[in-house]
Design a protein around this motif. Structure first.
Motif, PDB file in Angstrom:
ATOM      1  N   GLN A  56       0.848  -1.176   0.000  1.00  0.00           N
ATOM      2  CA  GLN A  56       0.000   0.000   0.000  1.00  0.00           C
ATOM      3  C   GLN A  56       0.888   1.233   0.000  1.00  0.00           C
ATOM      4  OE1 GLN A  56      -1.591  -0.893   4.253  1.00  0.00           O
ATOM      5  NE2 GLN A  56      -1.684   1.328   4.088  1.00  0.00           N
ATOM      6  N   SER A  57       0.432   2.293  -0.634  1.00  0.00           N
ATOM      7  CA  SER A  57       1.211   3.517  -0.743  1.00  0.00           C
ATOM      8  C   SER A  57       1.092   4.328   0.548  1.00  0.00           C
ATOM      9  CB  SER A  57       0.718   4.343  -1.932  1.00  0.00           C
ATOM     10  OG  SER A  57       1.451   5.544  -2.038  1.00  0.00           O
ATOM     11  N   VAL A  58       2.242   4.807   1.058  1.00  0.00           N
ATOM     12  CA  VAL A  58       2.252   5.560   2.311  1.00  0.00           C
ATOM     13  C   VAL A  58       3.155   6.776   2.169  1.00  0.00           C
ATOM     14  CG1 VAL A  58       1.795   3.546   3.763  1.00  0.00           C
ATOM     15  CG2 VAL A  58       4.157   4.169   3.213  1.00  0.00           C
ATOM     16  N   SER A  59       3.036   7.691   3.126  1.00  0.00           N
ATOM     17  CA  SER A  59       3.932   8.835   3.224  1.00  0.00           C
ATOM     18  C   SER A  59       4.663   8.746   4.554  1.00  0.00           C
ATOM     19  CB  SER A  59       3.138  10.142   3.116  1.00  0.00           C
ATOM     20  OG  SER A  59       2.121  10.189   4.102  1.00  0.00           O
ATOM     21  N   ASN A  60       5.467   9.749   4.878  1.00  0.00           N
ATOM     22  CA  ASN A  60       6.212   9.736   6.132  1.00  0.00           C
ATOM     23  C   ASN A  60       5.270   9.613   7.328  1.00  0.00           C
ATOM     24  OD1 ASN A  60       8.419  10.138   4.560  1.00  0.00           O
ATOM     25  ND2 ASN A  60       8.909  12.180   5.328  1.00  0.00           N
ATOM     26  N   GLY A  61       5.724   8.868   8.337  1.00  0.00           N
ATOM     27  CA  GLY A  61       4.929   8.745   9.555  1.00  0.00           C
ATOM     28  C   GLY A  61       4.724   7.300   9.943  1.00  0.00           C
ATOM     29  N   THR A  62       3.550   6.992  10.473  1.00  0.00           N
ATOM     30  CA  THR A  62       3.252   5.654  10.970  1.00  0.00           C
ATOM     31  C   THR A  62       2.867   4.714   9.828  1.00  0.00           C
ATOM     32  OG1 THR A  62       2.494   6.528  13.100  1.00  0.00           O
ATOM     33  CG2 THR A  62       1.778   4.309  12.509  1.00  0.00           C
ATOM     34  N   LEU A  63       3.586   3.602   9.733  1.00  0.00           N
ATOM     35  CA  LEU A  63       3.231   2.568   8.763  1.00  0.00           C
ATOM     36  C   LEU A  63       2.187   1.619   9.337  1.00  0.00           C
ATOM     37  CD1 LEU A  63       6.754   1.545   7.356  1.00  0.00           C
ATOM     38  CD2 LEU A  63       5.195   3.309   6.516  1.00  0.00           C
ATOM     39  N   LEU A  64       2.359   1.275  10.622  1.00  0.00           N
ATOM     40  CA  LEU A  64       1.466   0.298  11.248  1.00  0.00           C
ATOM     41  C   LEU A  64       1.404   0.567  12.744  1.00  0.00           C
ATOM     42  CD1 LEU A  64      -0.164  -2.425  11.007  1.00  0.00           C
ATOM     43  CD2 LEU A  64       1.999  -3.572  11.539  1.00  0.00           C
ATOM     44  N   TYR A  65       0.189   0.576  13.294  1.00  0.00           N
ATOM     45  CA  TYR A  65       0.021   0.718  14.740  1.00  0.00           C
ATOM     46  C   TYR A  65      -0.994  -0.314  15.210  1.00  0.00           C
ATOM     47  CZ  TYR A  65      -0.763   2.685  19.371  1.00  0.00           C
ATOM     48  OH  TYR A  65      -0.852   2.854  20.732  1.00  0.00           O
ATOM     49  N   LEU A  66      -0.553  -1.197  16.099  1.00  0.00           N
ATOM     50  CA  LEU A  66      -1.421  -2.220  16.675  1.00  0.00           C
ATOM     51  C   LEU A  66      -1.411  -2.072  18.189  1.00  0.00           C
ATOM     52  CD1 LEU A  66      -0.214  -5.342  14.619  1.00  0.00           C
ATOM     53  CD2 LEU A  66      -2.238  -3.932  14.182  1.00  0.00           C
ATOM     54  N   MET A  67      -2.591  -2.095  18.804  1.00  0.00           N
ATOM     55  CA  MET A  67      -2.683  -2.010  20.256  1.00  0.00           C
ATOM     56  C   MET A  67      -3.749  -2.983  20.746  1.00  0.00           C
ATOM     57  SD  MET A  67      -3.291   1.301  22.720  1.00  0.00           S
ATOM     58  CE  MET A  67      -3.247   1.126  24.505  1.00  0.00           C
ATOM     59  N   ASN A  68      -3.339  -3.837  21.647  1.00  0.00           N
ATOM     60  CA  ASN A  68      -4.233  -4.813  22.265  1.00  0.00           C
ATOM     61  C   ASN A  68      -5.070  -5.586  21.235  1.00  0.00           C
ATOM     62  OD1 ASN A  68      -3.253  -3.827  24.675  1.00  0.00           O
ATOM     63  ND2 ASN A  68      -5.015  -2.503  25.052  1.00  0.00           N
ATOM     64  N   PRO A  69      -4.395  -6.289  20.315  1.00  0.00           N
ATOM     65  CA  PRO A  69      -5.150  -7.078  19.329  1.00  0.00           C
ATOM     66  C   PRO A  69      -5.977  -8.152  20.030  1.00  0.00           C
ATOM     67  CG  PRO A  69      -2.833  -7.696  19.329  1.00  0.00           C
ATOM     68  CD  PRO A  69      -2.939  -6.471  20.181  1.00  0.00           C
ATOM     69  N   ILE A  70      -7.030  -8.588  19.361  1.00  0.00           N
ATOM     70  CA  ILE A  70      -7.930  -9.567  19.977  1.00  0.00           C
ATOM     71  C   ILE A  70      -7.698 -10.977  19.439  1.00  0.00           C
ATOM     72  CG2 ILE A  70      -9.698  -7.842  20.452  1.00  0.00           C
ATOM     73  CD1 ILE A  70     -11.195  -8.827  17.982  1.00  0.00           C
ATOM     74  N   SER A  71      -6.758 -11.116  18.491  1.00  0.00           N
ATOM     75  CA  SER A  71      -6.460 -12.442  17.963  1.00  0.00           C
ATOM     76  C   SER A  71      -5.061 -12.443  17.366  1.00  0.00           C
ATOM     77  CB  SER A  71      -7.485 -12.862  16.903  1.00  0.00           C
ATOM     78  OG  SER A  71      -7.411 -12.009  15.780  1.00  0.00           O
ATOM     79  N   SER A  72      -4.531 -13.633  17.130  1.00  0.00           N
ATOM     80  CA  SER A  72      -3.205 -13.779  16.540  1.00  0.00           C
ATOM     81  C   SER A  72      -3.180 -15.040  15.692  1.00  0.00           C
ATOM     82  CB  SER A  72      -2.132 -13.863  17.630  1.00  0.00           C
ATOM     83  OG  SER A  72      -0.870 -14.188  17.073  1.00  0.00           O
ATOM     84  N   ILE A  73      -2.369 -15.038  14.622  1.00  0.00           N
ATOM     85  CA  ILE A  73      -2.236 -16.230  13.786  1.00  0.00           C
ATOM     86  C   ILE A  73      -0.937 -16.971  14.106  1.00  0.00           C
ATOM     87  CG2 ILE A  73      -3.618 -15.256  11.929  1.00  0.00           C
ATOM     88  CD1 ILE A  73      -0.997 -14.731  10.412  1.00  0.00           C
ATOM     89  N   TYR A  74      -0.305 -16.616  15.241  1.00  0.00           N
ATOM     90  CA  TYR A  74       0.919 -17.305  15.653  1.00  0.00           C
ATOM     91  C   TYR A  74       0.699 -18.820  15.628  1.00  0.00           C
ATOM     92  CZ  TYR A  74       4.638 -19.053  18.644  1.00  0.00           C
ATOM     93  OH  TYR A  74       5.708 -19.756  19.134  1.00  0.00           O
TER      94      TYR A  74
END
Length: 211
Positions: A56-74
């Motif tokens: 996905q196209s982005v500009s300067n700054g945050t690429l990804l922010y995750l907080m307290n996810p409710i699931s994981s594919i680990y």
């Protein structure tokens, strides 16, 4: 006073016939089969490295922010990829993590400009954080390179960050980052693989930035 001179014979050649002698017309090109755009661009494939997942196209700054996810594919990883246009002569890619009480795992970090890899030790196969800058403070544990092919996305090493917070503190966490040279106006492809070990408890934060 009198003058005399000789005429160079080369100047007497009838040059009107030379184009007919030296330049041949292009014939039969009409019978050549037209190429599709994909075929015409085939020679350009070696000039670019395809990202491991759609970017996905982005500009300067945050690429990804995750907080307290409710699931994981680990133990599986999720791929993240971005295209970004540089605006200065350098940029810094940073990964901030906090996890109470498990940990974040990241592997195969890359930044490509054409076919040039800008990240050092993006797969942590050096068995250390060589090439990375580490900062931050944790209540318990710190992020570091770990070995184990069954946990790595590829190879034998990955980065595991079980940094937990100090009691009552919201400012805990640690960061690994790399600064690399860029060409203003150039397009770069950023990608990495991330997973969450022992998900969905208390405070879990992943913040990836590019500035």
């Amino acid at each position: 006073m009198s003058f005399s001179f000789e005429i160079n014979p080369r100047f007497l050649i009838d040059i009107s016939h030379q184009p007919q002698e030296n330049i041949e017309s292009i014939n039969d090109y009409q019978q050549e089969e037209l190429l599709s755009l994909e075929q015409a661009c085939q020679p350009l494939e070696n000039l670019l490295v395809a990202p491991p997942c759609p970017p996905q196209s982005v500009s300067n700054g945050t690429l990804l922010y995750l907080m307290n996810p409710i699931s994981s594919i680990y133990p599986n990883y999720t791929c993240y990829a971005y295209t970004w246009t540089a605006t200065a002569l350098s940029a810094t890619l940073s990964f901030f993590f906090r996890h109470d009480p498990g940990g974040w795992m990241i592997d195969d970090v890359s930044v490509y400009y054409g076919t040039t890899q800008k990240i050092i030790n993006g797969g942590f196969e050096a068995g250390s954080l060589t090439g990375w800058n580490y900062s931050g403070h944790c209540g318990n544990n710190v992020g570091q390179a770990y070995s184990g092919s069954s946990y790595a996305k590829s190879g034998s090493w990955y980065y595991y960050d079980p940094c937990s917070g100090y009691s009552g503190s919201n400012n805990s966490g640690d960061t690994i980052s790399q600064t690399f040279s860029t060409i203003a106006g150039g397009t770069y492809t950023i990608s990495f693989w991330l997973t969450n070990y022992y998900c969905c408890n208390q405070t879990e934060i992943a913040n990836i930035t590019l500035i």
